[in-house]
Design a protein around this motif. Structure first.
Motif, PDB file in Angstrom:
ATOM      1  N   GLU A   1       1.035  -1.425   0.137  1.00 56.62           N
ATOM      2  CA  GLU A   1       0.397  -0.453  -0.149  1.00 56.62           C
ATOM      3  C   GLU A   1       0.885   1.117  -0.019  1.00 56.62           C
ATOM      4  O   GLU A   1       0.863   2.221  -0.511  1.00 56.62           O
ATOM      5  CB  GLU A   1      -1.193  -0.180   1.289  1.00 56.62           C
ATOM      6  CG  GLU A   1      -2.151   0.957   1.276  1.00 56.62           C
ATOM      7  CD  GLU A   1      -2.972   0.890   2.282  1.00 56.62           C
ATOM      8  OE1 GLU A   1      -4.510   1.256   2.681  1.00 56.62           O
ATOM      9  OE2 GLU A   1      -2.668   0.022   3.278  1.00 56.62           O
TER      10      GLU A   1
ATOM     11  N   ILE B   1      -7.290  -4.721  -0.415  1.00 54.25           N
ATOM     12  CA  ILE B   1      -5.968  -4.376  -0.677  1.00 54.25           C
ATOM     13  C   ILE B   1      -5.630  -5.150  -1.671  1.00 54.25           C
ATOM     14  O   ILE B   1      -5.556  -4.205  -2.702  1.00 54.25           O
ATOM     15  CB  ILE B   1      -4.981  -4.697   0.187  1.00 54.25           C
ATOM     16  CG1 ILE B   1      -5.024  -4.558   1.627  1.00 54.25           C
ATOM     17  CG2 ILE B   1      -3.939  -4.914  -0.155  1.00 54.25           C
ATOM     18  CD1 ILE B   1      -4.646  -1.994   0.960  1.00 54.25           C
TER      19      ILE B   1
ATOM     20  N   LYS C   1      -7.043  -2.709  -4.564  1.00 51.59           N
ATOM     21  CA  LYS C   1      -6.881  -1.279  -4.395  1.00 51.59           C
ATOM     22  C   LYS C   1      -5.269  -1.037  -5.802  1.00 51.59           C
ATOM     23  O   LYS C   1      -4.787  -0.384  -6.431  1.00 51.59           O
ATOM     24  CB  LYS C   1      -6.468  -0.466  -3.755  1.00 51.59           C
ATOM     25  CG  LYS C   1      -5.815   0.020  -3.237  1.00 51.59           C
ATOM     26  CD  LYS C   1      -6.155   1.234  -1.996  1.00 51.59           C
ATOM     27  CE  LYS C   1      -5.050   2.089  -1.797  1.00 51.59           C
ATOM     28  NZ  LYS C   1      -4.717   2.448  -0.309  1.00 51.59           N
ATOM     29  N   VAL C   2      -4.778  -1.957  -5.465  1.00 51.89           N
ATOM     30  CA  VAL C   2      -3.381  -3.001  -5.641  1.00 51.89           C
ATOM     31  C   VAL C   2      -2.557  -3.832  -6.112  1.00 51.89           C
ATOM     32  O   VAL C   2      -1.513  -3.320  -7.293  1.00 51.89           O
ATOM     33  CB  VAL C   2      -1.962  -3.085  -4.987  1.00 51.89           C
ATOM     34  CG1 VAL C   2      -1.508  -1.721  -2.875  1.00 51.89           C
ATOM     35  CG2 VAL C   2      -2.180  -4.183  -4.351  1.00 51.89           C
TER      36      VAL C   2
END
Length: 154
Positions: A111, A139, A142-143
């Motif tokens: 992150e 997560i 998101k990544v």
């Protein structure tokens, strides 16, 4: 996990396997955190014919005169907040960055790496890891996390 590095055949396969997780994109640079990302990242970079940028943890900015991109991680698996950084000259806008590491647990370092890449103006492509043990499902999205193994498979 460090025993995996002792097996020459397995070690030779890791770079191509991690790169293969993102065969749909074309990175211009691989980034990985010290220490295991600094081992695996160059294997991917060599396979793809691109360079590598090491993301250093808690690098003392007074140790050299270069300008640095730096961010602070959320709490990691040891409940620490780390400073993650890279020399500004090595990471800039126009770059297409693929992050490589061995394992994601809390997602704190990946992150923070994502935030660091955005801060630099470069484009984040995703995170290629050996083991996905992400404790927070958001997560992964998101990544753009992709892995060779999930922790359930170990």
């Amino acid at each position: 996990m460090t025993g995996w590095w002792r097996d020459a055949e397995l070690l030779a396969q890791l770079g191509p396997a991690l790169a293969g997780l993102f065969s749909d994109v074309s990175p211009t640079v691989i980034a990985g955190p010290q220490s295991r990302g600094s081992l695996l990242g160059p294997l991917v970079a060599i396979h793809l014919g691109v360079g590598f940028v090491e993301l250093l943890k808690n690098h003392p900015s007074a140790a050299d005169s270069d300008a640095w991109w730096q961010v602070t991680t959320p709490p990691d698996y040891r409940d620490r907040h780390l400073r993650l950084g890279a020399r500004r000259a090595l990471l800039s806008s126009g770059e297409r960055v693929l992050f490589v590491d061995d394992w994601v647990a809390t997602g704190a370092q990946v992150e923070a790496a994502h935030a660091l890449v955005e801060l630099s103006g470069a484009t984040w492509l995703g995170a290629a890891v050996v083991v996905d043990g992400a404790e927070r499902a958001h997560i992964r999205r998101k990544v753009n996390l992709r892995s060779l193994l999930h922790i359930r498979e170990l």
